[in-house]
Scaffold this motif. Sequence first.
Motif, short mmCIF file in Angstrom:
data_model
loop_
_atom_site.label_atom_id
_atom_site.label_comp_id
_atom_site.label_asym_id
_atom_site.label_seq_id
_atom_site.Cartn_x
_atom_site.Cartn_y
_atom_site.Cartn_z
N UNK A 171 -63.28 39.51 36.41
CA UNK A 171 -61.88 39.35 36.78
C UNK A 171 -60.97 39.71 35.61
N UNK A 172 -59.86 40.41 35.94
CA UNK A 172 -58.95 40.93 34.93
C UNK A 172 -57.50 40.65 35.32
N UNK A 173 -56.68 40.39 34.32
CA UNK A 173 -55.24 40.26 34.54
C UNK A 173 -54.69 41.62 34.96
N UNK A 174 -53.97 41.66 36.08
CA UNK A 174 -53.46 42.93 36.60
C UNK A 174 -52.22 43.41 35.88
N UNK A 175 -51.56 42.54 35.12
CA UNK A 175 -50.24 42.89 34.60
C UNK A 175 -50.14 42.72 33.08
N UNK A 211 -55.49 49.14 40.35
CA UNK A 211 -54.76 47.89 40.61
C UNK A 211 -54.14 47.27 39.37
N UNK A 212 -54.57 47.68 38.17
CA UNK A 212 -53.95 47.15 36.95
C UNK A 212 -52.66 47.93 36.68
N UNK A 213 -51.56 47.22 36.60
CA UNK A 213 -50.24 47.84 36.44
C UNK A 213 -49.55 47.28 35.21
N UNK A 214 -49.60 47.99 34.07
CA UNK A 214 -48.90 47.50 32.88
C UNK A 214 -47.43 47.28 33.15
N UNK A 215 -46.90 46.18 32.65
CA UNK A 215 -45.50 45.83 32.88
C UNK A 215 -44.64 46.35 31.74
#
Length: 268
Positions: A171-175, A211-215
């Motif tokens: 599991x990974x932080x998406x943002x 699905x990972x979207x840098x903010x």
Amino acid sequence: MQSKSTEPDLAHTRRLAPTQETYNELQMAYDHFNERLFEGQLPSCLITLQREKRTLGYFSAARFASVDGSTTDEIALNPTYFAVLPIIETLQTQVHEMTHLWQHHFGKPGRGRYHNEEWARKMESIGLMPSSTGQPGGARTGDCMADYAVEGGRFLAACQELLTAKFKLSWYDRFPSADHVLVGQASMANHIQGVEGTKSPMASIPALAEVVKPTGQVFTDDAGMLTAPANKSNRVKYTCRGCKDKISVWGKPGLKLICGECQQSFAA
């Protein structure tokens, strides 16, 4: 005679709950490195996920207590970095904090946050080079310390043994922020050749990349690599050239300032 059921065995097909899956993996890594790098000396601890700003992880001695009065140490990891750092570096962070745990129980820790010579020697003995910058040439001791893996060292050997045993973080932080991505790109692990886990999960797992979207505002250079945004602020920091305390002020570009204490000019 009973017929054999064709229903799937749900006990074997159902995925673990995310909490259980995540902490099982972190505990597996802890146990593996304890055995391979610390000769199984380290006591158990409580591993937590904490989003401390600009911190990949930390160690806190005897942070938790149980209802029977016993205590245990904490090793915290920052999940914001998991997707953007090479997995080797995430594991480095865990081992870095395990070295603090080792020193707390078997050595003499430095005052406060200071990483002393004993800690540095232990890190080197397990194949991690202490560095204040995370790069070759950085200071070996100090308050804020990073490290990088020594090629051919014990850590990388233990890491490869773990990764080839199909270990993963599920599991990974998406943002993550754009700054977090830049930290991952600057990792020395990117330069290690022929070793598993030297690219960030975001860069090496196609489904995760979707699905990972840098903010925050993201900029790229000509090669498509993320770069730091230009400073578009209308303010500049000016620092006195003469005062020992390095007095600083902020102002619009182009100001010519003189210090009222030492009469020296301020530099932008």
